[in-house]
Write an enzyme that holds these catalytic residues in place. Structure first.
Site, PDB file in Angstrom:
ATOM      1  N   GLU A 250       2.003  28.966  65.464  1.00 18.77           N
ATOM      2  CA  GLU A 250       2.644  29.071  66.719  1.00 18.77           C
ATOM      3  C   GLU A 250       1.531  30.513  67.193  1.00 18.77           C
ATOM      4  O   GLU A 250       1.113  31.337  66.560  1.00 18.77           O
ATOM      5  CB  GLU A 250       3.796  29.702  66.641  1.00 18.77           C
ATOM      6  CG  GLU A 250       4.913  28.438  66.433  1.00 18.77           C
ATOM      7  CD  GLU A 250       6.206  29.041  66.326  1.00 18.77           C
ATOM      8  OE1 GLU A 250       6.468  30.372  66.531  1.00 18.77           O
ATOM      9  OE2 GLU A 250       7.008  28.073  66.127  1.00 18.77           O
ATOM     10  N   HIS A 269       9.614  28.119  70.585  1.00 19.56           N
ATOM     11  CA  HIS A 269      10.415  29.143  69.871  1.00 19.56           C
ATOM     12  C   HIS A 269      11.353  30.006  70.623  1.00 19.56           C
ATOM     13  O   HIS A 269      11.300  31.348  70.564  1.00 19.56           O
ATOM     14  CB  HIS A 269       9.577  30.028  68.973  1.00 19.56           C
ATOM     15  CG  HIS A 269      10.099  30.297  67.693  1.00 19.56           C
ATOM     16  ND1 HIS A 269       9.142  30.565  66.442  1.00 19.56           N
ATOM     17  CD2 HIS A 269      11.216  30.874  67.251  1.00 19.56           C
ATOM     18  CE1 HIS A 269       9.887  31.204  65.557  1.00 19.56           C
ATOM     19  NE2 HIS A 269      11.070  31.382  65.991  1.00 19.56           N
TER      20      HIS A 269
END
Ligand code: MLT
Length: 300
Positions: A250, A269
């Site tokens: 990420e 997320h």
């Protein structure tokens, strides 16, 4: 900030910490007695090499996989988290992804915005009467179960740390293990941390044993589902869809295989990204640091 200020603590508020050059990150850490972070800053062994006066780190969130806890422990630094504050938001996001998948809402919306009107393409499926498998029955897994039952879903739950009798008491059918649940569920959601044991716990073999009409959800941690295997299964049509909020790397790189896979709903997320959850975890994290520095209390 208010909680910390009221306690008379001096604050180095640094929202851009993750983008700072390493030497500056290190010097800011060294100058602080305690640190509060969300999930973006990676608190590595290297950053904690010379921690100066740093004595505590609070994660405004659940997962401490972003902090090298072994390195912190070696340096005598306490790591605390805020496990309750974003439970409802994460559970609601899971349900939101389940609905988005069942009714193809993002794809239908994109078609409308492109000027189209296609009703045949977007035949959906009801959630009522379907079976949801939940792996991981901590706070978030239990909240998802409550909501799914409210929707009239059959819920099968499994957690190696929760006895079957307790699973039944929570209103779920106890699953013997992950493998046993796979062939019976219409939706599968995982609410487990990323550890060496859980990495890739759903891979090609597990996906192959699910129904072709089943859909998979991950609002927990990237890496617990093998992304390449999931993308392959989606392309081959051996699985009907996936709702994914977390990624093995990420921010997810442009070439993450799920970006190009069919029948996926992807979010960056966002499980804990509500004003309520962020206020909850901020208050809790600030309280943890205040109580640790001023009263020596260690919690969570
Ligand atoms: C968490 O670990 O609490 C979640 O991933 C939310 C976050 O910190 O962004």
């Amino acid at each position: 900030l208010e909680v910390l200020q009221k306690a008379g603590l001096e604050i180095d508020n640094c929202p851009t910490f993750k983008d700072l050059p390493k030497p500056e990150q290190k010097s800011r850490i060294r100058a602080a007695d305690a640190m509060i972070c969300r999930s973006q800053p990676k608190v590595t062994a290297e950053l904690l090499e010379e921690p100066g006066k740093l004595r505590a780190i609070a994660r405004a969130g659940v997962g401490v996989d972003t902090i090298d806890t072994a390195a912190a422990t070696r340096k005598g630094i306490v790591v605390m988290n805020t496990p309750g504050g974003n439970t409802v938001s994460a559970a609601e996001h899971t349900i939101a992804l389940m609905f988005a998948l069942a009714r193809q809402i993002p794809a239908a919306d994109a078609t409308m915005k492109a000027g189209g009107w296609d009703r045949k393409k977007f035949m959906g499926t009801e959630l009522t009467g379907k079976t949801l498998g939940i792996v991981g029955l901590g706070r978030i897994g239990q909240e998802v179960a409550k909501r799914a039952k409210g929707l009239g879903m059959e819920v099968v739950g499994f957690d190696p740390f929760v006895a079957s009798a307790k699973v039944a008491e929570l209103g779920m059918t106890p699953g013997a293990n992950l493998e046993a649940m796979l062939p019976v569920v219409d939706f599968l959601t995982l609410h487990i941390p990323l550890t060496p044991e859980t990495k890739g716990v759903v891979g090609a073999k597990q996906l192959a044993s699910m129904k072709k009409t089943a859909r998979v959800l991950n609002v927990a941690r990237g890496g617990i589902i093998d992304e390449a295997a999931l993308a392959e299964a989606l392309k081959a049509g051996t699985i009907a869809g996936a709702g994914i909020d977390v990624f093995s790397t990420e921010p997810a790189p442009a070439d993450n295989p799920l970006r190009g896979a069919p029948n996926v709903v992807l979010t960056p997320h966002l499980g804990a990204s509500t004003s309520e959850a962020q206020e909850n975890v901020a208050l809790e994290a600030a309280g943890l640091i205040r109580d640790f520095l001023q009263k020596g209390i260690v919690a969570n």
